[in-house]
Write an enzyme that holds these catalytic residues in place. Sequence first.
Site, PDB file in Angstrom:
ATOM      1  CE  LYS A  12      10.257  15.804 -36.767  1.00  0.00           C
ATOM      2  NZ  LYS A  12       9.809  15.880 -35.421  1.00  0.00           N
ATOM      3  CG  ASP A 138       7.398  17.631 -39.378  1.00  0.00           C
ATOM      4  OD1 ASP A 138       7.657  18.815 -39.106  1.00  0.00           O
ATOM      5  OD2 ASP A 138       7.148  16.766 -38.509  1.00  0.00           O
TER       6      ASP A 138
HETATM    7  P1  ATP Z   1       5.351  13.659 -36.819  1.00  0.00           P
HETATM    8  O1  ATP Z   1       6.495  13.861 -35.893  1.00  0.00           O
HETATM    9  O2  ATP Z   1       5.523  14.278 -38.183  1.00  0.00           O
HETATM   10  O3  ATP Z   1       3.996  13.900 -36.233  1.00  0.00           O
HETATM   11  P2  ATP Z   1       5.402  10.900 -36.240  1.00  0.00           P
HETATM   12  O4  ATP Z   1       6.784  10.325 -36.344  1.00  0.00           O
HETATM   13  O5  ATP Z   1       4.944  11.231 -34.864  1.00  0.00           O
HETATM   14  O6  ATP Z   1       5.340  12.124 -37.185  1.00  0.00           O
HETATM   15  P3  ATP Z   1       4.431   8.960 -38.135  1.00  0.00           P
HETATM   16  O7  ATP Z   1       5.355   7.797 -37.910  1.00  0.00           O
HETATM   17  O8  ATP Z   1       4.641   9.768 -39.336  1.00  0.00           O
HETATM   18  O9  ATP Z   1       4.377   9.901 -36.838  1.00  0.00           O
HETATM   19  O10 ATP Z   1       2.948   8.338 -38.091  1.00  0.00           O
HETATM   20  C1  ATP Z   1       1.853   9.033 -37.669  1.00  0.00           C
HETATM   21  C2  ATP Z   1       0.589   8.388 -38.244  1.00  0.00           C
HETATM   22  O11 ATP Z   1       0.647   8.451 -39.674  1.00  0.00           O
HETATM   23  C3  ATP Z   1       0.435   6.914 -37.912  1.00  0.00           C
HETATM   24  O12 ATP Z   1      -0.770   6.771 -37.236  1.00  0.00           O
HETATM   25  C4  ATP Z   1       0.406   6.152 -39.227  1.00  0.00           C
HETATM   26  O13 ATP Z   1      -0.647   5.236 -39.327  1.00  0.00           O
HETATM   27  C5  ATP Z   1       0.224   7.230 -40.270  1.00  0.00           C
HETATM   28  N1  ATP Z   1       1.106   7.028 -41.445  1.00  0.00           N
HETATM   29  C6  ATP Z   1       0.788   7.382 -42.687  1.00  0.00           C
HETATM   30  N2  ATP Z   1       1.780   7.098 -43.536  1.00  0.00           N
HETATM   31  C7  ATP Z   1       2.770   6.561 -42.823  1.00  0.00           C
HETATM   32  C8  ATP Z   1       4.062   6.069 -43.156  1.00  0.00           C
HETATM   33  N3  ATP Z   1       4.524   6.066 -44.418  1.00  0.00           N
HETATM   34  N4  ATP Z   1       4.852   5.639 -42.150  1.00  0.00           N
HETATM   35  C9  ATP Z   1       4.388   5.667 -40.880  1.00  0.00           C
HETATM   36  N5  ATP Z   1       3.179   6.091 -40.522  1.00  0.00           N
HETATM   37  C10 ATP Z   1       2.351   6.539 -41.475  1.00  0.00           C
END
Ligand code: ATP
Length: 287
Positions: A12, A138
């Site tokens: 997203k 989210d």
């Molecule tokens: P948001 O915008 O919801 O905060 P994000 O895109 O910034 O998400 P993610 O890629 O979801 O961040 O990852 C954040 C943390 O979650 C990472 O440190 C990772 O180790 C952990 N994590 C847990 N599950 C997953 C997954 N399925 N894919 C990616 N990261 C994951």
Amino acid sequence: MVIVIFEKAPAKINLSLDVLHKRDDGYHEVEMVLTTIDLSDRLKFEKANHNGIAMVSQSRYVPNDNRNLAYQAAELFKKRFNIETGVNIHIEKHIPIAAGLAGGSSDAAATLRGLNRLFDIHAPLNVLQEIGEEIGSDVPFCIQGGTALGKGRGEILKPLPSPPPCWVILAKPAIGVSTQSVYSQLNLDDIALAHPNTSKVIEALEKQDLNELIDHLGNVLEPVTITMHKEVARIKEIMTRAGAKGAMMSGSGPTVFALVKQESKAERIYNSLKGYCKDVYKVRILR
Ligand code: ATP
């Protein structure tokens, strides 16, 4: 016969992200417009001959245990519907990690949708969203996808028209950003004069006016992340120099995106970023 279920987990972006105030429970009250884009992880589910959860991913950077949001989703789903059978989950990561694109949340959402099909539970989306809310704010949005206004912690959702057809150019500098650290450094007094105009974003979507939408993109977390990571400002500059009318950070960053109507211009922006960072994408909005 082995039944195998596949689910796409799209990323997203935030067309707007506003923080209204800090609540008594410690969470921030937000108002944001979210939309899904055609940059997706791919998940595969099958029943296992053990009774646990076995997770495999081709990415070295995501955990394969209960630190993974998809693993947590599977645990909660099995508990909620008293499922004794185990499950094998394969995650093919394409969404960059800790990027502000909700990759982990979308994998959790895809797991709830996938297990709902694998075990023939037929739970309606709102029940899956209730489970998803326990994992992260989210996740309920990622379960329904499309475009929506998110309030509360982001879990109170109202569907909106998706943006008019356009290209989305995304660039992520080689750093990960922790959402928690950005929120902890947000000073609510600083944003008093800089709240995005969410109603204008909604109006632009209703009118299907891309220029107006671009004019009103906004994210109160952007200045906070830029203070820590100057690369975000640099990417915005490269995008606008290459012809983007506006470029905005998604979520807590560090990914920056631009919306562009013309493919030739999208290509120019994409190419101008390629020399600066490795993670650059040119995708469509998922309508
Ligand atoms: P948001 O915008 O919801 O905060 P994000 O895109 O910034 O998400 P993610 O890629 O979801 O961040 O990852 C954040 C943390 O979650 C990472 O440190 C990772 O180790 C952990 N994590 C847990 N599950 C997953 C997954 N399925 N894919 C990616 N990261 C994951």
